[in-house]
Design an enzyme around this catalytic site. Structure first.
Site, short mmCIF file in Angstrom:
data_model
loop_
_atom_site.label_atom_id
_atom_site.label_comp_id
_atom_site.label_asym_id
_atom_site.label_seq_id
_atom_site.Cartn_x
_atom_site.Cartn_y
_atom_site.Cartn_z
N PHE A 130 0.87 -1.17 0.00
CA PHE A 130 0.00 0.00 0.00
C PHE A 130 0.91 1.23 0.00
O PHE A 130 1.85 1.31 0.80
CB PHE A 130 -0.87 -0.05 1.26
CG PHE A 130 -2.00 0.92 1.26
CD1 PHE A 130 -3.03 0.82 0.34
CD2 PHE A 130 -2.05 1.94 2.20
CE1 PHE A 130 -4.09 1.71 0.35
CE2 PHE A 130 -3.11 2.84 2.22
CZ PHE A 130 -4.13 2.72 1.29
N ASP A 209 2.18 -5.98 7.74
CA ASP A 209 0.98 -5.14 7.74
C ASP A 209 -0.22 -6.07 7.54
O ASP A 209 -0.34 -6.73 6.51
CB ASP A 209 1.07 -4.11 6.60
CG ASP A 209 -0.08 -3.13 6.65
OD1 ASP A 209 -1.20 -3.54 7.02
OD2 ASP A 209 0.12 -1.96 6.29
N TYR A 234 -10.79 -1.07 10.53
CA TYR A 234 -12.03 -0.66 9.84
C TYR A 234 -12.32 -1.47 8.58
O TYR A 234 -13.29 -1.21 7.91
CB TYR A 234 -12.01 0.85 9.52
CG TYR A 234 -10.76 1.33 8.81
CD1 TYR A 234 -10.57 1.11 7.45
CD2 TYR A 234 -9.78 2.03 9.50
CE1 TYR A 234 -9.43 1.55 6.81
CE2 TYR A 234 -8.64 2.48 8.87
CZ TYR A 234 -8.47 2.23 7.51
OH TYR A 234 -7.34 2.67 6.89
N LYS A 235 -11.47 -2.43 8.25
CA LYS A 235 -11.72 -3.27 7.07
C LYS A 235 -12.49 -4.51 7.52
O LYS A 235 -13.66 -4.42 7.84
CB LYS A 235 -10.41 -3.55 6.35
CG LYS A 235 -9.84 -2.27 5.73
CD LYS A 235 -8.45 -2.39 5.16
CE LYS A 235 -8.00 -1.03 4.60
NZ LYS A 235 -6.56 -0.97 4.31
N ARG A 384 -12.04 -4.37 -7.48
CA ARG A 384 -11.82 -5.24 -6.32
C ARG A 384 -13.14 -5.69 -5.76
O ARG A 384 -13.98 -4.87 -5.39
CB ARG A 384 -11.11 -4.45 -5.22
CG ARG A 384 -9.64 -4.60 -5.21
CD ARG A 384 -8.99 -4.19 -3.92
NE ARG A 384 -9.67 -3.19 -3.12
CZ ARG A 384 -9.12 -2.65 -2.05
NH1 ARG A 384 -7.93 -3.03 -1.65
NH2 ARG A 384 -9.77 -1.74 -1.34
C1 LIG Z 1 -5.86 0.23 4.52
C2 LIG Z 1 -4.39 0.13 4.64
C3 LIG Z 1 -3.67 1.08 5.37
C4 LIG Z 1 -4.39 2.24 5.99
O1 LIG Z 1 -3.56 3.09 6.69
P1 LIG Z 1 -4.20 4.19 7.65
O2 LIG Z 1 -3.02 4.86 8.19
O3 LIG Z 1 -5.02 3.47 8.69
O4 LIG Z 1 -5.06 5.07 6.80
C5 LIG Z 1 -2.30 0.90 5.51
N1 LIG Z 1 -1.68 -0.16 4.95
C6 LIG Z 1 -2.34 -1.08 4.23
C7 LIG Z 1 -1.63 -2.25 3.64
C8 LIG Z 1 -3.72 -0.96 4.04
O5 LIG Z 1 -4.39 -1.84 3.32
#
Ligand SMILES: *Cc1c(COP(=O)(O)O)cnc(C)c1O
Length: 424
Positions: A130, A209, A234-235, A384
């Protein structure tokens, strides 16, 4: 997978009848039963238990209790909820904290790890990660004077990562490896135990992560010998927009690492109001400032739902859902210009199926605005389809594929423009 799938709604309904988790759908607010929500991997649905708990928090705990709330559960929330998340990720209770966002937690742990690793001057990640993670790693490197090099492992097919890449990238210069356990675009699932083992052989630390794996599959951090992890709530954990994230640091590493953010909650005696910082013992040193109690409170009932369902049962259903989606893709979508963008091997796949199409963006607009199917778009051409086992039914998967096929057959997407909203 050994299930011989068949085509047709009647078959999907049979799968729903056999679904051990089907009762969990009633635990969520479903405002429109005809809306097929395939974006739980960006923002999970709202659990009904959260609605009443937040009302009580605001009206009673805050409205009436005022400051007294801190001694009635607010202060302990990062550890108490962390202990519950620990049960989902194979960690010990005192190894997990709820705090800050995923990005901020990554910064804290990455800087801590790089400082600990001394002379080693390489950070390894991959092109699947990400972007926020990669930005944070770049920021950590910059903070430490820019002497580290960020090396990104490449993928041959933009779906899988091969072991050979790992062997090429990781060596005795590697301080830290940071990877998404399940990658956000293709849904590729790393073999945590293998990769952690590789990295340790080279003397590197690993930060996993878990954003796209926590709540969707059993994670076994301790069994894999994992060093550190971060993840959002939140996912697949359904804790609500912007809910705070968590971090994990293995017990024996906690005293060796220090957070770069020296806040009072991570100090050894916050109410001593000492003028000098000294780190709290254990995991608490990775706290910084006051917890966002309004949003943190929503994490607890959501995590309890996942605990009740059990991550093994969730994974079993997730595999059936993604297998079924791919079965339907093979029959209905591959002939309509779509290409599968996720691994076919269930052992290497998270809880999503990505399908790619040259006109993906407009197809998504048509799905959302005309066909009541909400997926999300990941540039350049990924649609997705996130399949959250707690509330997605097999009938919905079947219906979603039929609606997508309808869009192509009737050129519904051609009425939409390429204009992008802020959040896709
Ligand atoms: C959703 C996601 C994030 C989100 O980061 P925030 O700091 O909580 O906004 C980070 N890393 C990955 C791999 C994600 O999928």
């Amino acid at each position: 997978m050994s299930i011989p799938f068949e085509i047709g709604q009647a078959f999907a309904r049979d799968l729903d009848m056999q679904d051990e988790l089907k009762a969990f759908r009633d635990e969520f607010v479903i405002a429109d039963p005809d809306l097929i929500y395939l974006d739980g991997n960006s923002l999970g649905r709202l659990p009904k238990a959260t609605v009443s708990l937040l009302r009580q928090l605001v009206e009673s705990e805050w409205g009436e209790g005022l400051i007294r709330g801190w001694n009635l559960g607010w202060w302990d929330a990062p550890r108490r909820i962390g202990e519950k998340i620990a049960t989902l990720i194979g960690a010990k209770p005192h190894e997990v904290l709820v705090a800050d966002s995923t990005s901020v937690n990554l910064f804290k742990l990455a800087v801590a790890a790089l400082r600990f690793q001394g002379k080693r001057d390489r950070v390894v990640s991959d092109v699947f990660n990400f972007p926020s993670d990669l930005y944070v790693l770049q920021g950590a490197i910059s903070t430490l004077g820019g002497r580290h090099e960020l090396v990104l492992m490449q993928s041959k097919d933009s779906i899988h990562m091969e072991d050979s890449e790992f062997e090429r990238a990781v060596n005795d210069r590697t301080a830290l490896v940071e990877l998404s356990h399940v990658t956000f675009k293709s849904g590729f699932l790393y073999d945590m135990e293998r990769v952690t083992g590789f990295a340790h052989e080279a003397g590197a630390l690993v930060i996993w992560d878990l954003c796209h794996s926590v709540g969707a599959l059993p994670v076994r951090l301790n069994a894999c010998g994992a060093d550190m992890a971060i993840g959002c709530t939140y996912k697949y954990l359904n804790a609500g927009p912007g809910a705070p994230a968590f971090l994990f640091v293995r017990e024996d590493l906690q005293e060796k690492l220090g957070s770069p953010v020296w806040g009072w909650l991570g100090q050894e005696n916050p109410f001593g109001f000492d003028l000098r910082y000294s780190p709290a013992p254990g995991i608490n040193r990775f706290l910084a400032g006051s917890s966002p109690i309004l949003s943190m409170t929503a994490v607890e009932p959501a995590v309890e739902l996942v605990q009740r369902a059990g991550t093994d049962r969730i994974r079993a259903k997730s595999v059936r859902l993604t297998e079924y989606m791919i079965f339907l893709y093979d029959r209905f979508l591959s002939s309509r210009g779509f290409v599968l963008g996720s691994p076919r091997d269930e052992r290497r796949r998270g809880s999503q199926v990505s399908i790619r199409h040259a006109d993906a963006f407009r197809i998504i607009r048509a799905m959302i605005e005309d066909m009541k199917v909400i997926p999300d778009f990941r540039a350049p051409d990924n649609i997705r389809l996130g399949l959250t086992p707690l509330y997605i039914s097999f009938s919905e998967v079947c219906e979603a594929v039929q609606r997508i096929a309808h869009i192509i057959d009737h050129n519904v997407h051609e009425r939409f423009t390429h204009e992008r909203p802020t959040v896709t």
